[in-house]
Design a protein around this motif. Sequence first.
Motif, short mmCIF file in Angstrom:
data_model
loop_
_atom_site.label_atom_id
_atom_site.label_comp_id
_atom_site.label_asym_id
_atom_site.label_seq_id
_atom_site.Cartn_x
_atom_site.Cartn_y
_atom_site.Cartn_z
N GLY A 157 16.19 72.29 18.94
CA GLY A 157 17.51 71.78 18.57
C GLY A 157 18.64 72.65 19.11
O GLY A 157 19.72 72.15 19.41
N ASN A 158 18.37 73.93 19.27
CA ASN A 158 19.40 74.84 19.77
C ASN A 158 19.83 74.39 21.17
O ASN A 158 21.02 74.27 21.45
CB ASN A 158 18.82 76.26 19.79
CG ASN A 158 19.89 77.34 19.66
OD1 ASN A 158 20.06 78.13 20.57
ND2 ASN A 158 20.62 77.35 18.56
N GLY A 159 18.82 74.08 21.97
CA GLY A 159 19.10 73.59 23.33
C GLY A 159 19.80 72.24 23.27
O GLY A 159 20.71 71.95 24.06
N ILE B 11 26.77 79.92 27.53
CA ILE B 11 26.43 79.41 26.20
C ILE B 11 24.92 79.61 26.02
O ILE B 11 24.13 79.11 26.82
CB ILE B 11 26.80 77.93 26.05
CG1 ILE B 11 28.32 77.75 26.15
CG2 ILE B 11 26.28 77.38 24.71
CD1 ILE B 11 28.79 76.30 26.04
N ASP B 12 24.57 80.39 24.99
CA ASP B 12 23.16 80.72 24.74
C ASP B 12 22.57 79.71 23.75
O ASP B 12 22.73 79.84 22.54
CB ASP B 12 23.09 82.16 24.18
CG ASP B 12 21.87 82.39 23.30
OD1 ASP B 12 21.98 83.17 22.33
OD2 ASP B 12 20.82 81.76 23.58
N GLY B 13 21.94 78.67 24.32
CA GLY B 13 21.30 77.64 23.48
C GLY B 13 19.80 77.72 23.63
O GLY B 13 19.10 76.69 23.70
N ILE B 14 19.26 78.96 23.63
CA ILE B 14 17.82 79.12 23.88
C ILE B 14 17.02 79.01 22.59
O ILE B 14 16.15 78.17 22.42
CB ILE B 14 17.54 80.48 24.57
CG1 ILE B 14 18.34 80.59 25.87
CG2 ILE B 14 16.05 80.68 24.81
CD1 ILE B 14 18.28 81.95 26.54
N LEU B 15 17.38 79.88 21.62
CA LEU B 15 16.63 79.91 20.35
C LEU B 15 17.62 79.97 19.19
O LEU B 15 18.60 80.70 19.24
CB LEU B 15 15.78 81.19 20.29
CG LEU B 15 14.48 81.21 21.10
CD1 LEU B 15 13.88 82.60 21.04
CD2 LEU B 15 13.51 80.19 20.55
N GLY B 16 17.33 79.23 18.16
CA GLY B 16 18.20 79.29 16.97
C GLY B 16 17.34 79.61 15.77
O GLY B 16 16.60 80.59 15.78
N SER C 214 26.80 82.54 21.58
CA SER C 214 25.47 82.10 21.12
C SER C 214 25.58 80.91 20.19
O SER C 214 26.49 80.87 19.35
CB SER C 214 24.75 83.25 20.39
OG SER C 214 24.18 84.14 21.34
N VAL C 215 24.67 79.96 20.33
CA VAL C 215 24.65 78.77 19.48
C VAL C 215 23.87 79.09 18.21
O VAL C 215 22.69 79.46 18.29
CB VAL C 215 23.98 77.58 20.20
CG1 VAL C 215 24.01 76.34 19.34
CG2 VAL C 215 24.66 77.34 21.55
N ASP C 216 24.55 79.06 17.08
CA ASP C 216 23.93 79.20 15.75
C ASP C 216 23.37 80.59 15.48
O ASP C 216 23.65 81.19 14.46
CB ASP C 216 22.82 78.14 15.57
CG ASP C 216 22.60 77.80 14.10
OD1 ASP C 216 21.48 77.44 13.75
OD2 ASP C 216 23.55 77.92 13.31
N VAL C 217 22.54 81.10 16.36
CA VAL C 217 21.91 82.42 16.19
C VAL C 217 21.78 83.04 17.59
O VAL C 217 21.34 82.35 18.50
CB VAL C 217 20.48 82.29 15.61
CG1 VAL C 217 19.85 83.65 15.36
CG2 VAL C 217 20.47 81.47 14.34
N PRO C 218 22.13 84.32 17.77
CA PRO C 218 21.86 84.94 19.08
C PRO C 218 20.36 84.87 19.35
O PRO C 218 19.55 85.31 18.50
CB PRO C 218 22.33 86.38 18.90
CG PRO C 218 23.32 86.32 17.79
CD PRO C 218 22.83 85.25 16.87
N SER C 219 19.97 84.29 20.46
CA SER C 219 18.53 84.11 20.74
C SER C 219 17.80 85.45 20.68
O SER C 219 18.22 86.42 21.30
CB SER C 219 18.35 83.49 22.13
OG SER C 219 18.99 82.22 22.12
N GLY C 220 16.74 85.45 19.90
CA GLY C 220 15.93 86.67 19.77
C GLY C 220 16.19 87.39 18.46
O GLY C 220 15.40 88.22 18.02
K LIG Z 1 20.95 80.69 20.43
#
Ligand SMILES: [K+]
Length: 510
Positions: free
Chosen positions: A57-59, A137-142, A169-175
């Motif tokens: 969903g993050n992506g 825009i970091d939409g890798i992992l949320g 970062s989208v929602d949560v910084p990935s990682g």
């Molecule tokens: K993210």
Amino acid sequence: MDPIDMTVTDLNCEYLGLSRLCLMESAGKSLAEEVGKIAVYTFSKPVKIIIFTGSGGNGGDGFVAARYLLNRGYDVDIYMLKDKNGIHSLEAKTNYEILENMKPRFSRLTVHNLNTIDDINNCEVANSDSFSEFIIIDGILGTGIHGKLRENIKRAIEVINSSNGLTVSVDVPSGLDPLTGQIHDVAVKPQYTVSFHKVKTGIHKAGEEKVGGIVTCDIGIPIEAEYFINYGDMIKLNKRSLKSHKGNNGKILIVGGSKEYSGAPSIAGLAAIGAGADLVYVAAPESAALAISTHPDLIVNSLKGDYLTAEHAEDILMMADKADAVLLGPGAGINDETGKLLNILASKIKKPLVLDADALKQVKPQIIKNRDDVILTPHIFEFKSFFGKDIKLDLDSYDFAEVDENISEFQQVVRQINGAVVVKGAIDLVIQKNKFKLNKSGNPGMTVGGTGDALAGIAVSLLSKGLNAFDAATLAIFINGLAGDEAYLEKGYGFGATDVVAHIGKVIKG
Ligand SMILES: [K+]
Ligand SMILES: NC(=O)C1=CN([C@@H]2O[C@H](COP(=O)(O)OP(=O)(O)OC[C@H]3O[C@@H](n4cnc5c(N)ncnc54)[C@H](O)[C@@H]3O)[C@@H](O)[C@H]2O)[C@H](O)CC1
């Protein structure tokens, strides 16, 4: 908000008719708006926007944001770390397909598949001196991150961090762990994190140097989706592990029964089995033991006499040692001798406890007040008698329909203890410290005797499986109501508690 509660809320939106696709559209639109503001605020001219997307969903939020940013005139490059077939989230896949269906595109959108680490090493961002100013825009992992970072994701995070792009970062910084705020391996170090609905607990805990400036966007989730228990809450029922063997899916002890009552502990025990307990022991006086043991699913320990008294304490404490959770009260009776025993047990048993029925009339609040692994399941009158006559709540006319002012009054009272309290009513109320949820499942037929015993049996069963008191209480009242609704469909108001018990397994199976 804990990530699991966010997921529960998202799922419960579906049951309000608000689809996750709508939520993703709102999230992506809000994300684009915030990025637009940041771009105008930070740069003097339009900059290139690069969106890294993962497989969930993050992506998906990133795919949505791309459409809005294109309409604002930005050049948008999407770097997909998982190609279309690798996208797990249905909503994300839908939003990816929209971008595909835009071909041949007028919009200045380019989509790159970074399938290998080499692709990542050779992408424009990795050699970012090729353009001076850009936004990533970091939409890798949320919130869906789990376990060790896969190599390609890790590499992408390093490339992002070593570039000179302004990162959002989208929602949560990935990682970053969305619950604890810890970084177990590497994580994107963004200038901003754009979160949706409520900031996730881990973002709160992580601190500014890990998450940058936090923006929280409203994405149209109604507050009721957080407070009404629904099927989304069922994801908290831990999945039975395939290698499980007898007993490790919950062993429970029920202490109750008397000369007058053998039905209550029987119904509670059968309900516990229906909710998945492996072994159900019942400690009951011989006056009730024979009747209870007509149910072969229940392992009955018959104790001398007509009522349980303090002389049985040692035996019962030994049985409690073998159990994962204990239910005190059903059908035990309200004579002083039994009261003495129930207070001894409530103070000495250190396993998660459910106090129901006669235990609520007999056990003194201060004995359990500091424990947060206790569930009380009073109806209005037991609530009054447990928490003391002087509570100013006008309980008789309490109508849960006017939720607001009454909730805070109940919370005031329940705050006397750390445990979870299920106040049964037309709409049931579950409170533990500053958390509360409301339950709409169930029907007026639930007033038939014994449904409270079934509730207590489900609650102790869920506790025995490792759920915390609040989750076990909320799920128990929801499941009990669903089972009652199934019983109503079958028999109208002619159903009894045993009919409710008969449906528990089925409503959990779903
Ligand atoms: K993210
Ligand atoms: N109400 C809201 O907050 C909304 C949030 N939305 C967005 O949805 C994500 C959560 O989506 P989900 O699909 O559950 O998970 P993620 O996208 O975070 O990632 C899961 C994805 O990543 C893979 N994965 C998991 N762990 C790893 C790992 N260690 N290494 C590599 N890959 C991993 C896994 O396979 C999954 O496919 C939320 O954060 C918001 O951004 C909704 O869009 C709207 C409502």
